[in-house]
Design an enzyme around this catalytic site. Structure first.
Site, PDB file in Angstrom:
ATOM      1  N   HIS A 132       8.932 -25.223  -0.757  1.00 47.41           N
ATOM      2  CA  HIS A 132       8.512 -26.535  -1.276  1.00 47.41           C
ATOM      3  C   HIS A 132       8.622 -27.591  -0.185  1.00 47.41           C
ATOM      4  CE1 HIS A 132       8.390 -25.137  -5.458  1.00 47.41           C
ATOM      5  NE2 HIS A 132       9.481 -24.443  -5.155  1.00 47.41           N
ATOM      6  N   ALA A 181      28.662 -10.151   5.728  1.00 46.49           N
ATOM      7  CA  ALA A 181      28.206 -10.150   4.336  1.00 46.49           C
ATOM      8  C   ALA A 181      28.297 -11.544   3.722  1.00 46.49           C
ATOM      9  CB  ALA A 181      29.039  -9.166   3.524  1.00 46.49           C
TER      10      ALA A 181
END
Length: 207
Positions: A132, A181
């Protein structure tokens, strides 16, 4: 005890037969999905099959010895999603040789290039766009999607992207580098380094 042992043997035998049949089915469905979407691909193996949407004039290429896990069955670390591949018109998604990927989403509006021997952990997301406009007035209008910013993403050879990480637009992850992670990578990572965190930051050199 003998009866329990017999049931155990029968169960394991049936499971192996079922796994064999499911693997063949998964590969057949993947072949149809790849071919139907115009993907150029080499040898591959897959647990389950992905969600894929390749626009007309979109380019998706997969190298040799590609390995893919869709859903938790192939990589039971807590991510249940299928792999998702989206390539917009005139965009380019290139995956090199000997790449392994699990339950990840690669969303390509411009260019995503993944080198050879890259490991992409469970639930990783790679985006080459903000989706966007950054201008709130434009986001309120029908012109929103036309003003999204796009920038190429490059994951170099031998990189390892840890489970649950997000790689954002304009980022390059260096050769041999590791992303911890759950990291959110907002800027490029040099070769031979470990980065982790939100936003991801330098942890140490890889010697």
């Amino acid at each position: 005890m003998k009866l329990k042992l017999l049931f155990k043997i029968i169960f394991k035998t049936l499971r192996k037969v079922l796994q064999f049949l499911v693997k063949r089915y998964d590969k057949f469905i993947c072949y149809i999905i790849f071919t139907g979407n115009g993907v150029c691909f080499g040898k591959f193996k897959s647990t389950g099959f992905p969600y894929m949407m390749i626009a007309r004039r979109g380019n998706f290429t997969i190298g040799e010895n590609f390995s893919m896990h869709n859903g938790i069955k192939g990589n039971p670390i807590g991510f249940y999603d299928k792999c998702t591949f989206f390539v917009d018109k005139d965009a380019r998604l290139i995956i090199g040789n000997n790449v392994g990927i699990s339950q990840a989403a690669l969303i390509c509006y411009k260019e995503i290039v993944i080198g050879d021997f890259v490991k992409i952990g469970g639930g990783v997301k790679i985006f080459d766009t903000d989706f966007h406009s950054l201008d709130s007035n434009i986001r309120r209008s029908k012109e929103d999607l036309k003003h999204k910013i796009k920038a190429s993403v490059l994951i170099k050879d031998n990189a390892f992207i840890g489970a649950g990480s997000i790689i954002l637009k304009g980022v390059a992850v260096g050769k041999n580098s590791i992303i911890g992670a759950g990291s959110v990578v907002t800027k490029s990572v040099p070769d031979n380094q470990i980065w982790a965190g939100n936003p991801a930051r330098f942890i140490k050199e890889i010697k």
